[in-house]
Design a protein around this motif. Structure first.
Motif, PDB file in Angstrom:
ATOM      1  N   UNK A 101       0.646  -1.539  -0.203  1.00 29.58           N
ATOM      2  CA  UNK A 101      -0.036   0.331   0.011  1.00 29.58           C
ATOM      3  C   UNK A 101       1.023   1.377  -0.130  1.00 29.58           C
ATOM      4  N   UNK A 102       2.220   0.970   0.827  1.00 29.24           N
ATOM      5  CA  UNK A 102       2.909   2.876   0.463  1.00 29.24           C
ATOM      6  C   UNK A 102       4.073   2.055   0.276  1.00 29.24           C
ATOM      7  N   UNK A 103       4.403   1.614  -0.697  1.00 25.85           N
ATOM      8  CA  UNK A 103       5.060   1.175  -1.186  1.00 25.85           C
ATOM      9  C   UNK A 103       5.668   2.074  -2.541  1.00 25.85           C
ATOM     10  N   UNK A 104       6.624   3.291  -2.887  1.00 27.78           N
ATOM     11  CA  UNK A 104       6.655   4.658  -4.073  1.00 27.78           C
ATOM     12  C   UNK A 104       6.299   5.674  -4.020  1.00 27.78           C
ATOM     13  N   UNK A 105       5.390   5.912  -2.063  1.00 26.91           N
ATOM     14  CA  UNK A 105       5.198   6.889  -1.831  1.00 26.91           C
ATOM     15  C   UNK A 105       5.839   7.844  -1.113  1.00 26.91           C
ATOM     16  N   UNK A 106       5.273   8.718  -0.166  1.00 25.68           N
ATOM     17  CA  UNK A 106       5.952   9.574   1.322  1.00 25.68           C
ATOM     18  C   UNK A 106       5.861   8.751   2.476  1.00 25.68           C
ATOM     19  N   UNK A 107       4.408   7.510   2.050  1.00 28.63           N
ATOM     20  CA  UNK A 107       4.610   6.785   3.762  1.00 28.63           C
ATOM     21  C   UNK A 107       5.074   5.900   3.536  1.00 28.63           C
ATOM     22  N   UNK A 108       6.281   5.217   2.472  1.00 33.64           N
ATOM     23  CA  UNK A 108       6.554   3.920   1.965  1.00 33.64           C
ATOM     24  C   UNK A 108       7.359   3.669   3.792  1.00 33.64           C
ATOM     25  N   UNK A 235       9.523   3.596   8.929  1.00 35.80           N
ATOM     26  CA  UNK A 235       8.796   4.223   8.061  1.00 35.80           C
ATOM     27  C   UNK A 235      10.185   4.620   6.696  1.00 35.80           C
ATOM     28  N   UNK A 236      10.272   5.000   5.486  1.00 39.35           N
ATOM     29  CA  UNK A 236      11.577   4.788   4.612  1.00 39.35           C
ATOM     30  C   UNK A 236      12.227   6.150   5.427  1.00 39.35           C
ATOM     31  N   UNK A 237      10.990   7.663   5.739  1.00 37.06           N
ATOM     32  CA  UNK A 237      11.065   8.480   5.926  1.00 37.06           C
ATOM     33  C   UNK A 237      12.203   8.988   7.220  1.00 37.06           C
ATOM     34  N   UNK A 238      11.859   7.792   8.058  1.00 38.60           N
ATOM     35  CA  UNK A 238      11.993   7.714   9.394  1.00 38.60           C
ATOM     36  C   UNK A 238      13.905   6.806   8.970  1.00 38.60           C
ATOM     37  N   UNK A 239      14.090   5.918   8.310  1.00 44.74           N
ATOM     38  CA  UNK A 239      15.385   5.040   8.049  1.00 44.74           C
ATOM     39  C   UNK A 239      16.066   5.779   7.359  1.00 44.74           C
ATOM     40  N   UNK A 240      15.531   7.094   6.304  1.00 45.40           N
ATOM     41  CA  UNK A 240      16.835   7.877   5.871  1.00 45.40           C
ATOM     42  C   UNK A 240      17.288   8.402   6.448  1.00 45.40           C
ATOM     43  N   UNK A 241      16.679   9.091   7.506  1.00 46.35           N
ATOM     44  CA  UNK A 241      17.019  10.798   8.502  1.00 46.35           C
ATOM     45  C   UNK A 241      17.945   9.912   9.271  1.00 46.35           C
ATOM     46  N   UNK A 242      17.501   8.598   9.870  1.00 48.52           N
ATOM     47  CA  UNK A 242      18.245   8.175  10.813  1.00 48.52           C
ATOM     48  C   UNK A 242      19.177   7.058  10.827  1.00 48.52           C
ATOM     49  N   UNK A 243      20.392   7.128   9.451  1.00 47.35           N
ATOM     50  CA  UNK A 243      21.046   6.062   9.291  1.00 47.35           C
ATOM     51  C   UNK A 243      22.228   5.235  10.527  1.00 47.35           C
ATOM     52  N   UNK A 244      22.129   6.328  11.460  1.00 42.19           N
ATOM     53  CA  UNK A 244      23.231   6.061  12.684  1.00 42.19           C
ATOM     54  C   UNK A 244      22.134   5.139  13.422  1.00 42.19           C
TER      55      UNK A 244
END
Length: 336
Positions: A101-108, A235-244
């Motif tokens: 449902x979320x793949x490719x969206x801002x909520x991925x 969420x991808x947004x969290x993942x990408x903003x918090x790599x460490x």
């Protein structure tokens, strides 16, 4: 040890990349939600030993972890989607559904790693039921979530084997949603309409120790192999903003898994302390060390479950590989 050294090397590389790219500061508090039962033992060990904080500090991040216990995958998923949790640990069907449902969206949303391989075990107090073909409309099978969890999908997969793919949902009408704890209490009491439970550990151990309750099906037999029980998603947004922080979480799970394997009795003691479970330490230690159970970050038989969900129309998109539903931290694992 070799695997841990390689993992730490990857973590250091990710940290260096984040610094070089001028990444913004990562969050100071990480909110993790878990459910009940032994599938969440690695989380309990991580919290008890402050492993997330330890590995985050190694990467130069001071972080506080906040742990919440919720009942059922729906509550976990609601917390993640509403921004009230950063990581949750549901089963493969939940991952496949939310990824679809979320793949490719801002909520991925994707999975970071697997949390363990464990079976689901279907038990009943109905003496007439030897296989799932013996269930009738008079029976009630409790599941943590109808049509959504691994337990529900495993039941449908077994039904498809017996009655054919067109009748995979033949038993859905007699399944009901209950938490594992409530379902086990109802089944053991013998005073409820619930006379069967597709359970996770430790609940099926308790049920099978009760006179009059017997095993009908193990999900490993349905799939013909071991399979992942739960995955850690974010969420991808969290993942990408918090790599460490994500790298630290992977390292924390690896260390927790190693601790559980090397010290099952101590891990069982940690579980008892955290949950207030009244099971004896000896009995719980045996459950933790059960050969059916493997605490590992490697995804196992993901595609068998997801492929079935796609075949019967539960998800629209079919991932080309299990990696499509995971973040790169898992790509080096020998998943399936």
């Amino acid at each position: 040890m070799m695997r841990l050294r390689k993992l730490l090397a990857v973590i250091v590389a990710l940290a260096a990349l984040a610094v070089a790219s001028g990444a913004q500061a990562e969050v100071a508090k990480v909110r993790v939600s878990r459910q009940f039962g032994l599938p969440y033992l690695p989380m309990i060990v991580i919290e008890d030993q402050h492993l997330l904080e330890k590995h985050a500090k190694f990467l130069g991040v001071d972080v506080e972890s906040q742990w919440t216990q919720r009942v059922g995958p729906a509550a976990d998923l609601d917390a993640l989607l509403s921004g009230n949790a950063d990581f949750v640990g549901p089963g493969i069907p939940t991952l496949a559904t939310v990824w679809d449902k979320t793949s490719g969206t801002p909520q991925e949303i994707r999975a970071l790693i697997a949390m363990q391989s464990m079976p689901y075990v279907l038990v009943t107090r109905n003496p007439a039921v030897k296989t799932i073909a013996d269930f009738t409309d008079k029976d009630k099978i409790a599941l943590p979530a109808v049509k959504l969890t691994g337990h529900a999908i495993a039941l449908e997969m077994e039904a498809a084997k017996i009655w054919g793919q067109d009748h995979y949902d033949k038993l859905d009408s007699i399944t009901i949603t209950r938490s594992h704890a409530d379902a086990a209490a109802a089944l053991i009491s013998g005073k409820s309409e619930i006379d069967a439970h597709f359970a996770s550990a430790p609940f099926y151990y308790y049920e099978l120790a009760t006179p009059g309750i017997h095993q009908v099906l193990k999900s490993y037999d349905t799939l013909g192999t071991k399979h992942t029980n739960g995955v850690l998603i974010t969420a991808k947004k969290f993942h990408d903003a918090n790599p460490k922080i994500c790298a630290a979480m992977v390292a924390a799970f690896e260390e927790a898994d190693a601790f559980i394997k090397a010290h099952p009795r101590e891990a069982a003691q940690t579980y008892l302390k955290a949950t207030g479970d009244k099971t004896s330490l000896d009995d719980l230690a045996k459950m933790v060390a059960d050969p059916d159970v493997e605490y590992t970050t490697t995804p196992v038989s993901i595609m068998k479950i997801v492929g079935f969900m796609h075949e019967v129309g539960r998800i629209k998109k079919m991932p080309a590989s299990w990696k499509d539903m995971f973040f790169p931290e898992a790509y080096g694992l020998n998943g399936s």
